[in-house]
Scaffold this active site. Sequence first.
Site, short mmCIF file in Angstrom:
data_model
loop_
_atom_site.label_atom_id
_atom_site.label_comp_id
_atom_site.label_asym_id
_atom_site.label_seq_id
_atom_site.Cartn_x
_atom_site.Cartn_y
_atom_site.Cartn_z
N LYS A 115 46.38 56.82 51.36
CA LYS A 115 45.40 55.74 51.40
C LYS A 115 45.47 55.08 52.77
O LYS A 115 46.53 54.59 53.17
CB LYS A 115 45.70 54.73 50.29
N LYS A 139 41.99 58.72 50.23
CA LYS A 139 41.07 57.58 50.21
C LYS A 139 41.05 56.91 51.57
O LYS A 139 42.12 56.64 52.09
CB LYS A 139 41.54 56.60 49.15
C1 PBG Z 1 43.50 47.85 46.27
C2 PBG Z 1 42.33 48.73 46.25
C3 PBG Z 1 41.33 48.72 47.20
C4 PBG Z 1 40.40 49.67 46.80
C5 PBG Z 1 40.84 50.24 45.62
N1 PBG Z 1 42.06 49.66 45.30
C6 PBG Z 1 41.15 47.85 48.39
C7 PBG Z 1 42.21 47.67 49.38
O1 PBG Z 1 43.16 48.42 49.51
O2 PBG Z 1 42.08 46.68 50.09
C8 PBG Z 1 39.15 49.98 47.54
C9 PBG Z 1 38.08 50.64 46.80
C10 PBG Z 1 36.76 50.66 47.47
O3 PBG Z 1 36.58 50.21 48.61
O4 PBG Z 1 35.82 51.15 46.83
N2 PBG Z 1 44.29 47.81 45.32
#
Ligand code: PBG
Length: 323
Positions: free
Chosen positions: A195, A248
């Site tokens: 991520k 991601k």
């Molecule tokens: C955080 C989380 C995020 C997303 C999913 N889980 C945001 C982040 O890490 O700030 C992003 C999902 C998206 O942008 O569609 N737990």
Amino acid sequence: MSFPKNRMRRLRSSPVIRRLVRETMVSVDDLIYPLFVREGKGIKEPIKSMAGCYHFSADTIGAEAADVASLGIPAVLLFGLPDKKDEIGSLAWAEDGVVQRAIEQIKRAAPELLVITDVCLCEFTSHGHCGVVEDGKVDNDSTCGLLAKMALSHAQAGADIVAPSDMMDGRVKCIREALEENGFENVAIMSYAAKYASAFYGPFRDAAESAPAFGDRRAYQMDPPNAREAMAEIALDIKEGADMVMVKPALAYLDVIYRARQRFDCPIAAYNVSGEYVMVKSSAAAGLLDEQAAMMEVLTAIKRAGADMIITYFAKDAAKLLT
Ligand code: PBG
């Protein structure tokens, strides 16, 4: 063989021949639909930053889940917005927490639908970081214990799959141990293994009220230029007990999905995140591109790169088109 005997256009000459030689197919079976649940009653409110997406309350989310299931979508990914936040995000593992109650309602309304829960503290902490803050920094090891508590409470409420998205080191191991010790050995872990600290989460942070109050997430989420490091992250999570791994965002990281597919045999998910969704939605709303065609091209590209499943806010629209 070369031109004029070789003519690549022969196999593109009609819809039916293109159908025959098509290499990549997106199926409704590949789709996972994210759902947002918040405290309150009778809520179905449009999310301003994400056209076509809604906040639900626990009492309305069952009907939405039934609708998702009726489209043939196999799974939802659940995010919760509590009405109170604190330093450590303690409502994240409350037995009667908003996510825990929503799981129950979804399972009642659509028993066959898989419930995946996002395991991360950022929606639950007052500072909006994904873990416990000590001396202005997110502390890794104390956060892991809390994530394990959160994952366990989701399992107790009926979640089928827990999906840690915080990027702490060792959290998959902690979660796997907590599940095993408490008789939830059949609950799967979908790890957000690779991520990245991405600008494409902007609309989501608005939707989930989870923007960090200070600083950013670069000290725990991955640095966008690194792809080899993603392979190391994925290998570790598999070793720690992840059943599936995720890359991601998806669109700006298709090379990472591709590399992961070459290297690992477990199922790979890709998250077509909020910023990617909004780019297509807003361009279409401005009359600049064909929304359905752009949506399918994006989903197909993610599949072609090697993802087995796609988490996408387009899931319902795509399912309608595919079935
Ligand atoms: C955080 C989380 C995020 C997303 C999913 N889980 C945001 C982040 O890490 O700030 C992003 C999902 C998206 O942008 O569609 N737990």
